[in-house]
Design an enzyme around this catalytic site. Structure first.
Site, mmCIF file in Angstrom:
data_model
loop_
_atom_site.group_PDB
_atom_site.id
_atom_site.type_symbol
_atom_site.label_atom_id
_atom_site.label_comp_id
_atom_site.label_asym_id
_atom_site.label_seq_id
_atom_site.Cartn_x
_atom_site.Cartn_y
_atom_site.Cartn_z
ATOM 1 N N ASP A 175 3.094 -56.573 -4.749
ATOM 2 C CA ASP A 175 3.517 -57.933 -4.268
ATOM 3 C C ASP A 175 3.941 -58.948 -5.290
ATOM 4 O OD1 ASP A 175 1.027 -58.296 -5.804
ATOM 5 O OD2 ASP A 175 1.315 -60.303 -5.151
ATOM 6 N N ASP A 208 -1.778 -48.813 -8.227
ATOM 7 C CA ASP A 208 -0.238 -48.908 -7.751
ATOM 8 C C ASP A 208 0.538 -48.600 -8.896
ATOM 9 O OD1 ASP A 208 -1.177 -51.255 -8.892
ATOM 10 O OD2 ASP A 208 -0.086 -52.467 -7.477
ATOM 11 N N ARG A 261 4.322 -57.122 0.287
ATOM 12 C CA ARG A 261 3.580 -55.909 0.261
ATOM 13 C C ARG A 261 3.788 -54.831 1.343
ATOM 14 N NH1 ARG A 261 -0.735 -56.671 -3.504
ATOM 15 N NH2 ARG A 261 -1.535 -58.704 -3.474
ATOM 16 N N LYS A 271 5.157 -48.098 -15.804
ATOM 17 C CA LYS A 271 6.230 -48.698 -16.506
ATOM 18 C C LYS A 271 6.663 -48.064 -17.904
ATOM 19 C CE LYS A 271 6.592 -52.927 -14.233
ATOM 20 N NZ LYS A 271 6.369 -54.600 -14.166
ATOM 21 N N GLY A 320 -3.083 -53.886 -4.607
ATOM 22 C CA GLY A 320 -1.625 -53.250 -4.753
ATOM 23 C C GLY A 320 -1.690 -51.802 -4.101
ATOM 24 N N ASP A 336 0.892 -50.622 -16.033
ATOM 25 C CA ASP A 336 1.850 -51.620 -16.858
ATOM 26 C C ASP A 336 1.210 -51.542 -18.269
ATOM 27 O OD1 ASP A 336 3.782 -53.391 -17.700
ATOM 28 O OD2 ASP A 336 3.344 -55.007 -16.384
ATOM 29 N N PHE A 359 10.567 -55.604 -12.439
ATOM 30 C CA PHE A 359 9.448 -56.010 -11.871
ATOM 31 C C PHE A 359 9.673 -55.466 -10.066
ATOM 32 C CE2 PHE A 359 6.923 -58.708 -8.883
ATOM 33 C CZ PHE A 359 5.587 -58.639 -9.689
#
Ligand code: IMP
Ligand code: MG
Length: 186
Positions: free
Chosen positions: A169, A110, A175, A141, A54, A113, A162
């Protein structure tokens, strides 16, 4: 932030992509993050550890803007859970090879979460007793539950949606989109 449709269509029937962060905005933010990071380390050597896959684009854009001497190390973990934001088991695919004892380490991912991924990598790094270890994520997030770890530098806080593109991805796809988009139901 604009809400237009983006050029790349969704590869998943019933889903569409909505622009969240356009490429120019990403690049401006990455440049600002690099300046802040440089200010902390000055010209001290650094080991930058990127979490694959990511962080692929974020890592390479950030690295090009860091001016201090640095080593790059890649680790790969999988935390597959589809579009759900529920934490799942983390699996190491490629472990850290570098010896970071006594070195400054910057961990790059990336998105933060649940924080499970960063917490897993941080445990491994800290076992080696680095001189320092900081974390930088492009996205964080804003979820109800607090993440297991916090990042030292965050590019953009985002809602609990999302997202795909710029390295992120869904099911291995999207991506290569240069912008960050929300993958949403039509
Ligand atoms: P965490 O371990 O729950 O913090 O999740 C971090 C990892 O899950 C990231 O490195 C991403 O690979 C993946 N992930 C979490 N949210 C998203 C998302 O919205 N889109 C794509 N990947 C995500
Ligand atoms: Mg990841």
């Amino acid at each position: 932030m604009s809400n237009g449709r983006i050029g790349h269509g969704s590869s998943h029937p019933g889903y569409e992509l909505a622009m969240l962060i356009p490429r120019a905005e990403i690049q401006r933010r990455v440049a600002a993050l690099a300046r802040r990071i440089h200010r902390i380390y000055d010209n001290q050597p650094l080991v930058v550890i990127g979490v694959m896959s990511g962080a692929l684009f974020f890592l390479s854009d950030l690295l090009r803007r860091l001016e201090q001497p640095l080593q790059v190390e890649l680790v790969t973990l999988r935390s597959y859970r589809g579009k759900s934001t529920k934490p799942s088991k983390i699996q190491w695919i490629h472990r850290m090879q570098a010896d970071v004892a006594g070195k400054h380490v910057l961990l790059v991912d990336d998105i933060l979460d649940s924080g499970q991924t960063l917490a897993t990598v941080l445990r491994t790094i800290r076992r080696q007793k680095p001189l320092s270890c900081r974390t930088c994520v492009l996205l964080r997030k804003e979820r109800a539950e607090k993440p297991k770890v916090e990042a030292d530098w965050i590019g953009f806080p985002i809602a609990d949606v999302f997202v795909v593109g710029y390295g992120l991805d869904f099911d291995g796809l999207y991506r290569n989109i240069p912008d960050i988009a929300v993958l949403q139901q039509k």
